[in-house]
Every structure is written in structure tokens, then in C-alpha cells.
Write an enzyme that holds these catalytic residues in place. Structure first.
Site, PDB file in Angstrom:
ATOM      1  N   ASP A  14     -10.596  91.607  22.567  1.00 39.73           N
ATOM      2  CA  ASP A  14      -9.082  92.353  22.391  1.00 39.73           C
ATOM      3  C   ASP A  14      -8.264  91.611  21.828  1.00 39.73           C
ATOM      4  OD1 ASP A  14     -10.207  94.436  24.565  1.00 39.73           O
ATOM      5  OD2 ASP A  14     -10.155  92.831  25.871  1.00 39.73           O
ATOM      6  N   LYS A  18     -19.819 110.045   4.851  1.00 41.11           N
ATOM      7  CA  LYS A  18     -20.672 109.875   5.996  1.00 41.11           C
ATOM      8  C   LYS A  18     -19.950 108.859   6.761  1.00 41.11           C
ATOM      9  CE  LYS A  18     -23.465 106.192   3.689  1.00 41.11           C
ATOM     10  NZ  LYS A  18     -24.714 105.808   3.282  1.00 41.11           N
ATOM     11  N   CYS A  70     -11.955  87.026  20.347  1.00 37.47           N
ATOM     12  CA  CYS A  70     -12.387  87.655  21.562  1.00 37.47           C
ATOM     13  C   CYS A  70     -12.430  89.284  21.727  1.00 37.47           C
ATOM     14  CB  CYS A  70     -11.419  87.391  22.625  1.00 37.47           C
ATOM     15  SG  CYS A  70     -10.844  85.418  22.685  1.00 37.47           S
ATOM     16  N   ARG A 101     -22.750 110.267  -6.822  1.00 39.13           N
ATOM     17  CA  ARG A 101     -22.402 110.498  -5.237  1.00 39.13           C
ATOM     18  C   ARG A 101     -21.892 109.074  -4.879  1.00 39.13           C
ATOM     19  NH1 ARG A 101     -28.297 110.904  -5.081  1.00 39.13           N
ATOM     20  NH2 ARG A 101     -28.321 108.813  -4.163  1.00 39.13           N
ATOM     21  N   TYR A 158     -11.614  80.614  23.641  1.00 45.83           N
ATOM     22  CA  TYR A 158     -12.968  80.225  24.365  1.00 45.83           C
ATOM     23  C   TYR A 158     -13.531  79.082  23.454  1.00 45.83           C
ATOM     24  CZ  TYR A 158     -12.451  84.558  27.134  1.00 45.83           C
ATOM     25  OH  TYR A 158     -11.955  85.781  27.956  1.00 45.83           O
ATOM     26  N   ARG A 209     -37.388 103.027   1.201  1.00 45.59           N
ATOM     27  CA  ARG A 209     -36.996 103.636   2.364  1.00 45.59           C
ATOM     28  C   ARG A 209     -37.075 105.187   2.491  1.00 45.59           C
ATOM     29  NH1 ARG A 209     -30.489 102.842   2.895  1.00 45.59           N
ATOM     30  NH2 ARG A 209     -30.306 104.775   1.599  1.00 45.59           N
ATOM     31  N   HIS A 234     -32.513 107.233  -4.479  1.00 45.53           N
ATOM     32  CA  HIS A 234     -31.371 106.084  -4.227  1.00 45.53           C
ATOM     33  C   HIS A 234     -31.946 104.856  -4.663  1.00 45.53           C
ATOM     34  CE1 HIS A 234     -27.425 105.532  -1.924  1.00 45.53           C
ATOM     35  NE2 HIS A 234     -27.705 104.355  -2.090  1.00 45.53           N
TER      36      HIS A 234
END
Length: 377
Positions: free
Chosen positions: A312, A33, A310, A219, A263, A131, A163
């Protein structure tokens, strides 16, 4: 390229084989997943099946559809759907479905009638996670709701599953309590007439630590990718990390003592130093709260993020004597000796290794290495 995630398929295959050995007589579902935990859905699925996984599992239907539409025919389960989901598309592709409530059974049955095929269904019981799944007396209702639909021939209940809440805490009392409730629920389904192919409850932690929970199918998810689901246990179980995240320095320069960096000037070197600019940021999945703490290696030098992460980019303090140059490789995390790990990043940013690898952004290329020829796309 400025930043990339290297995916080692030899390590992945090793982990699958190791987990199969730990599972004993149980089959193994490779949980792929969330784009295989950020590693690449189709490539990981092919390698996992090639290494011995007999099932694949995904949470959402689009990923299940992608696997089937790519020609992967391994038994496949998807489990998270809302009313109005494309159950017909799943049934027509021979994808197993999960049901936790009568509405889901009714929609699956209607879809099966529309495509003229019998749907394969796994009933989910909530044994204490609180859940997904049918809880308490709702379990009996769910099982009994399924039986007339089985008699009609529009569904067949092939599995019962649950689970764990605390499988990553080996001695937590809920582990055995949930396990007992699960086997009682499976026995009830069988008494009501369900003929089960698989009973399954073991995630990565239970696969490694709780043989009594292996049942018919395990699993593992995180462990496939070489990360320990129980980092508090002093044992890596022989797992090998699959993802390494690397970047090339975009700039190297000297800064004087006291010069604030990035920053807010949350970091200022105490002495004259050399800094490097790493072209990856929170848009690439680098946690913003890795500011001043995220570990990485540049060559043989272990260092850390210096100042604010930051969007990027971020800066690293390489030390006054550094001979680093633009283009040198910085390893954020990997699996080789001496490299920081995803678990190191998790501990420094108060999260779990699952999040570190799955949050690596879509603009970071995945470079797949050590694939077998028949597993490459």
C-alpha cells in the site's frame, strides 16, 4: 484522495485525430480493451468516437456488452472467446465477432439461428504471429467452412484480419512477409465468394510506421493513450500522454544516515535526509520491482523509490534540504515537461509501457478532465 490517475481527454482526442490523419483513407478502430488500457472504458470510448474513431475494439465480450448497453452504437468488434461464450448476446447487440476455427463459426451460426439475426464475422488468419488465427492450410478450411453458413444467411463474413509479431521493429523482415501473407489470404477469401467490408492488420506501430499495411482499417491501441509503440525510435510522433498517476505524501520526516528504509532495508541513505511516504503500492499497480529505481517527481525534485515497494505504500528520499510537507503531490508519471513517463517506469522495471498503465489498480480513482460535455457520463 491519497492516489489518483488523471485522464486527459483533450490529449486523447488529439491522439485520435493525429492517428486518423496518419491512417489516410483507412477507417480507425479505437482499441479500448482492458478498460481502455486502464484509462476507463466508457469515457475513453465516447471521446474516441467524438474525435473521429469509426470503430471500437475489445478483446472480451463483457466489455463489448458494456459499451452497447451504455448506448454506444459505433461499429464494434470483439475477438477473444471460448466455446460456450454468449455469442447470442453479442449478435443481438449488433457486435461483430471474430472466428479463427470452424468450431467458432458453428457456435456463432447456432447463436444466430437462435436470435433470428445474421452474425457479422471477421475471419482471423495467422500470418506468422503464432497466436490467434487460422494457420497455413487451416485458413482454407476456415474460409470454406464459412461459405455454406453465409449461403444459409446465418453469418456474413465482413472482414479478414491478422496481427503483426514485429511491427514495433520497423525494419524486421517479418513485417513485409506477414503483410504479403495477409493480402494473399484476403484475396483467397474473396475468390471463395466472401464480400469483405474491411481488411485490417495495422496496430499502433504499423499505423505510425507502415502505410502499406493500413488497408481498410487501422487498429491503434497504445498510441491512442499517448505512448509510443516504438520507444527505440527517437520520435514521439506528436502523441500526448493521456494518463498521469499522482499521489499525496502521507508523511514527511527526517531520518539519519544509515537508517534502513522499508522491508529488508534494501535502501539506506548515506547522509541525514528527508523522506516522504507515498500511499500507493503494488496493490495499486506499482511494480514491486520498482524498488530503489522507480522514478517520480515531488514538486521540482526528481527522485526515486527508496527501498521496497510495499502493498500500500513506498518511501522516497527527498534530500536533506527538502521542504516538502504531508499533502504535497508526488507525480509517478505523466506527460508534462520534466515529469517521469510511463516509458521511464517501463525501462526501470524491465517491462513495457502497456503494462505500466494497464496494471494501475481498480482502487485508484480515475479523474477524467477536459471532457466535452456530450462525452461525459
Amino acid at each position: 484522495m491519497p492516489v489518483w490517475a488523471e485522464i486527459d481527454h483533450a490529449a486523447l482526442a488529439h491522439n485520435v485525430r493525429l492517428l486518423r490523419a496518419r491512417a489516410g483513407d483507412a477507417q480507425l478502430m479505437a482499441v479500448v480493451k482492458a478498460d481502455a488500457y486502464g484509462h476507463g472504458l466508457l469515457q475513453v470510448a465516447r471521446t474516441a468516437v467524438g474525435a473521429g474513431a469509426t470503430w471500437l475494439g475489445v478483446a472480451q465480450m463483457p466489455e463489448a456488452f458494456a459499451l452497447r448497453d451504455a448506448g454506444i452504437t459505433t461499429r464494434l468488434l470483439t475477438w477473444l472467446a471460448v466455446p460456450g461464450a454468449d455469442f447470442a448476446g453479442a449478435i443481438s447487440r449488433d457486435i461483430d465477432l471474430s472466428a479463427s476455427a470452424p468450431w467458432a463459426l458453428d457456435e456463432i451460426a447456432a447463436a444466430a439461428r437462435s436470435v433470428g439475426r445474421t452474425a457479422r464475422v471477421h475471419l482471423k488468419v495467422d500470418t506468422g504471429l503464432g497466436r490467434g488465427g487460422a494457420y497455413g492450410p487451416d485458413w482454407t478450411t476456415l474460409v470454406r467452412h464459412a461459405r455454406p453458413l453465409e449461403a444459409e444467411g446465418v453469418i456474413t463474413v465482413v472482414g479478414v484480419w491478422t496481427h503483426f509479431a514485429h511491427a514495433d521493429a520497423p525494419n524486421h523482415p517479418t513485417v513485409l512477409t506477414q503483410q504479403d501473407r495477409f493480402f494473399e489470404a484476403a484475396a483467397e477469401a474473396e475468390r471463395e465468394g466472401c464480400r469483405l467490408e474491411v481488411r485490417h492488420l495495422a496496430n499502433s506501430a504499423a499505423t505510425l510506421l507502415h502505410p502499406s499495411a493500413h488497408a481498410d482499417l487501422v487498429r491503434p491501441g497504445l498510441a491512442l493513450y499517448g505512448l509510443s509503440p516504438v520507444p527505440q525510435v527517437d520520435d514521439d510522433f506528436g502523441l500526448r500522454p493521456v494518463m498521469s498517476l499522482r499521489a499525496r505524501l502521507a508523511l514527511v520526516k527526517r531520518l539519519p544516515a544509515g537508517q534502513g528504509i522499508s522491508y529488508g532495508h534494501l535502501y539506506a541513505p548515506e547522509h541525514d535526509t528527508v523522506v516522504g511516504l507515498v500511499p500507493a503500492g503494488y496493490a495499486d499497480g506499482i511494480p514491486r520491482n520498482a524498488t530503489n529505481v522507480g522514478p517520480l517527481a515531488v514538486g521540482d525534485t526528481r527522485t526515486r523509490v527508496a527501498g521496497r515497494v510495499c502493498m500500500d505504500q513506498f518511501v522516497v528520499d527527498l534530500g536533506a534540504g527538502s521542504g516538502a510537507r504531508a499533502g504535497d503531490v508526488a507525480t509517478l508519471f505523466g506527460g508534462a515537461p520534466g515529469e517521469p513517463t510511463a516509458q521511464d517506469w517501463a525501462e526501470m522495471t524491465d517491462t513495457i509501457s502497456y503494462e505500466i498503465v494497464t496494471r494501475v489498480g481498480a482502487r485508484v480513482p480515475r479523474i477524467h478532465v477536459n471532457q466535452s460535455p456530450d462525452e461525459a457520463p
